[in-house]
Design a protein around this motif. Structure first.
Motif, mmCIF file in Angstrom:
data_model
loop_
_atom_site.group_PDB
_atom_site.id
_atom_site.type_symbol
_atom_site.label_atom_id
_atom_site.label_comp_id
_atom_site.label_asym_id
_atom_site.label_seq_id
_atom_site.Cartn_x
_atom_site.Cartn_y
_atom_site.Cartn_z
ATOM 1 N N GLN A 26 -2.031 -1.512 -7.838
ATOM 2 C CA GLN A 26 -0.997 -2.523 -7.648
ATOM 3 C C GLN A 26 -1.094 -3.656 -8.659
ATOM 4 O O GLN A 26 -0.081 -4.190 -9.101
ATOM 5 N N ILE A 27 -2.324 -4.022 -9.030
ATOM 6 C CA ILE A 27 -2.511 -5.173 -9.901
ATOM 7 C C ILE A 27 -1.818 -4.954 -11.253
ATOM 8 O O ILE A 27 -1.437 -5.909 -11.925
ATOM 9 N N ALA A 33 -3.582 2.258 -13.722
ATOM 10 C CA ALA A 33 -3.806 0.826 -13.904
ATOM 11 C C ALA A 33 -4.888 0.581 -14.954
ATOM 12 O O ALA A 33 -4.802 -0.348 -15.756
ATOM 13 N N THR A 43 -6.515 -5.482 -7.277
ATOM 14 C CA THR A 43 -5.872 -4.577 -6.335
ATOM 15 C C THR A 43 -6.575 -4.627 -4.991
ATOM 16 O O THR A 43 -5.941 -4.659 -3.928
ATOM 17 N N TRP A 45 -5.119 -5.423 -1.278
ATOM 18 C CA TRP A 45 -5.317 -4.530 -0.135
ATOM 19 C C TRP A 45 -5.903 -5.295 1.039
ATOM 20 O O TRP A 45 -5.496 -5.115 2.178
ATOM 21 N N LEU A 97 2.942 -4.612 -1.849
ATOM 22 C CA LEU A 97 1.955 -3.564 -1.536
ATOM 23 C C LEU A 97 2.165 -3.044 -0.123
ATOM 24 O O LEU A 97 2.049 -1.850 0.143
ATOM 25 N N ASN A 121 -1.170 2.979 -3.089
ATOM 26 C CA ASN A 121 -1.283 2.501 -4.466
ATOM 27 C C ASN A 121 -2.579 1.721 -4.662
ATOM 28 O O ASN A 121 -2.753 0.648 -4.095
ATOM 29 N N SER A 179 -9.711 -3.808 -11.210
ATOM 30 C CA SER A 179 -9.354 -3.216 -9.924
ATOM 31 C C SER A 179 -9.691 -4.128 -8.748
ATOM 32 O O SER A 179 -9.170 -3.957 -7.655
#
Lengths: 296, 298
Positions: free
Chosen positions: B36-37, B95, B217, B221, B22, B33, B214
């Motif tokens: 990402q997950i 995603a 992700t 982050w 990431l 992004n 989410s």
């Protein structure tokens, strides 16, 4: 006809939140991912006040006002300083704020779905489609507030100031418009509208702590399809999204494969909306209804 | 107790791999992004689905890495004209579409229940040797991912990505094909993340769409931002810090006697507050990106 009603109801669910999101974006220029959490906050505040014995309209009003104030406070304390660094940092900050709000609601209200304690009604048949009285009221309230908002935006001094700040912040300031005050006013309205949308969701169906997350993508999809920052676009974006979602799950795709019946599973409805979002971004990155310079 | 620390180390290492990926996207290339997950999940599902198809789980790793690289390249290509905020929302949407497909295509993915079973990379090994081997693989994988990310960041490829992040028009005027660089950066980063996901799934021996919400992700982050955006060591450090804070929340829960329903909320709250605090007080993170000297001969 049932199709039209279903699409309208879905659009109505998203409309108030999307309208707030898109209008606030026009001023602050970062996508506020906490905007849909205001709907959750509003819904649970409304449930709380209704639990105190307030009539529904009063509970909704109080929840909206408090949530609007909360939205303004959050913007001033957290997002405005972050926005000075960059819009993307503010966007991540808003996601962090959304997570905090969500986890607090989960901790306080629990994970069960709740709704207002209303009697169950038999649906009326209108032109062969089923709709309940509550749904009629919800749609009417939504329509009244959306129209009222658009009138404020295009017919009043506040609306003119708001559009001036959105299109030409420096020029607006030079003309003596206090842009902070305008951002506060619109931020308040955005939060209050989202809260009202949340309350209406709790009236029409049910809400749980994850409501904000569930709304996030459809609302952003609708706002982007209509053009982020365009209030009128938000209205059309919601309608477009609702029609696509409803269409995809109701249409018989059998003619494509030669089968008699071929329906897309109901769970793919949201996916259709997100596909619309991605498609819009690829084909028209600024949305369908976006105009860079609008007359004030 | 040492078993527990080994467990946390393995998880932190696999998430560290995804965080390094990431960081390559958001820190180096400026590609925001928010999905990402999903790359992490492609790797995980590749291992799980390889195993349910009768292949050895280890065969799922190259499969997942390749698939994710393809997906990353496609996303980089499709999103080539998007501004940062729109890129973020588009990846968030992609995603979510991926997750909805996983839930609905139950014949292949196990649906909402996910896939579990014997996913160990070393089917012959017994406990505790298997766990120690897994720790070795996870840490080696982390070093490998970090070295790859660092290698890419420090050479011409990374310089062009940073130029693209800061001054895209200048990069174009230098004659760099920035679409190609976006595609390459996304492909490499996605491959790295899928590798991390594959290791994590094989260790936990289970994956479901619930692991790919989410919030995953968001955690990645947080790791990158706490560690220091743009700094490869920072991303890895951030992964360990966040994982150990997670564990701390677990002990806090037991210490306070909270019901486990609240523990999830508490974790989310801690991560959210941590991220917001870092953004407002120390946006450069624990290990800030260093300004690089420019060699005239370079």
């Amino acid at each position: 006809m049932q199709f039209v009603i279903d699409a309208l109801l879905r659009a109505g669910d998203l409309m108030l939140v999307t309208l707030g999101l898109s209008t606030v974006y026009a001023l602050v220029r970062f996508p506020n991912l906490a905007q849909t959490e205001y709907a959750t906050v509003g819904a649970f505040l409304g449930l709380l006040f209704a639990g105190f014995g307030l009539p529904l309209w009063a509970a909704a009003l109080a929840a909206s006002v408090i949530t609007g104030g909360f939205a303004v406070a959050l913007h001033r304390l957290a997002f405005a300083p972050l926005l000075k660094v960059s819009p993307v940092i503010a966007m991540i900050g808003s996601l962090a704020a959304a997570i905090i709000v969500r986890s607090l609601i989960q901790a306080i209200a629990g994970t069960r779905s709740t709704r207002f304690d209303l009697p169950i009604e038999t649906p009326m048949m209108v032109l062969g489609a089923a709709i309940t009285m509550t749904q009629v009221v919800i749609l009417s309230v939504t329509a009244v507030f959306v129209l009222g908002f658009l009138i404020v935006l295009y017919k009043t001094g506040l609306g003119r100031a708001m559009r001036a700040v959105a299109t030409q912040p420096e020029l607006a300031r030079a003309c003596g418009i206090d842009s902070n005050r305008v951002v506060d006013a619109i931020g308040f309205l955005g939060g209050a509208f989202a809260a009202l949308g949340g309350v209406l969701l709790a009236v029409g169906s049910q809400v749980h702590f994850n409501l904000g997350q569930d709304l996030l993508l459809p609302v952003f999809a609708a706002a982007i399809v209509g053009g982020l920052g365009s209030p009128v676009g938000a209205v059309f974006g919601c309608l477009a999204l609702a029609v696509v979602e409803t269409l995809v799950t109701n249409l018989n795709f059998g003619f494509l494969t030669g089968d008699d019946f071929l329906y897309v599973p109901l769970a793919y409805g949201p996916a259709a909306g997100f596909c619309l979002l991605v498609l819009t971004l690829i084909v028209r990155p600024n949305g369908l209804f976006f105009r860079e310079s609008a007359r004030v | 107790m040492s078993d527990f620390i080994v467990h946390v180390l393995i998880i932190a290492a696999t998430y560290g791999i995804a965080a390094a990926s990431l960081n390559l996207q958001i820190g180096v290339a400026g590609l925001m992004n928010f999905g990402q997950i999903a790359f992490f999940g492609i790797g995980g599902y590749a291992v799980a689905m390889a195993a349910s198809a009768g292949l050895p789980p280890i065969a799922g790793i190259p499969l997942g890495v390749l698939l994710a690289a393809g997906a990353g390249a496609a996303i980089g290509r499709l999103g080539r004209n998007l501004k940062a905020e729109y890129w973020a929302i588009a990846t968030l949407g992609i995603a979510e579409i991926f997750r909805i497909v996983l839930i609905n295509e139950g014949w292949a993915t196990g649906g909402a229940g996910g896939i579990g079973g014997e996913l160990s990379l070393f089917p012959g090994l017994k406990e505790p040797a298997a766990t120690w081997a897994m720790l070795g693989v996870a840490l080696a994988g982390l070093v490998l991912a970090w070295a790859l990310a660092r290698g890419l960041t420090e050479r011409q490829f990374g310089r062009i990505l940073r130029l693209m992040r800061e001054q895209p028009d200048l990069a174009v005027s230098f004659g760099h094909d920035i679409v190609r660089y976006k595609v390459k950066a996304m492909a490499v980063a996605a491959a790295i993340a899928a590798f991390g996901g594959a290791l994590a799934t094989s260790y936990i021996a289970y994956i479901s769409p619930g692991d790919l919400v989410s919030f995953g992700t968001f955690m990645l982050w947080t790791m990158v931002i706490i560690g220091g955006v743009g700094n490869n060591r920072g991303a890895v450090l951030g992964a360990f810090v966040v994982q150990f804070i997670f564990v701390g929340a677990l002990f806090l829960k037991d210490g306070l006697g909270l019901p486990s329903e609240l523990a999830g909320a508490l974790r989310m709250l801690i991560v959210g507050v941590l991220l917001l605090a870092f953004l407002m007080i120390r946006p450069e993170g624990l290990l800030p990106e260093r300004l690089r000297k420019i060699d005239a001969e370079d």
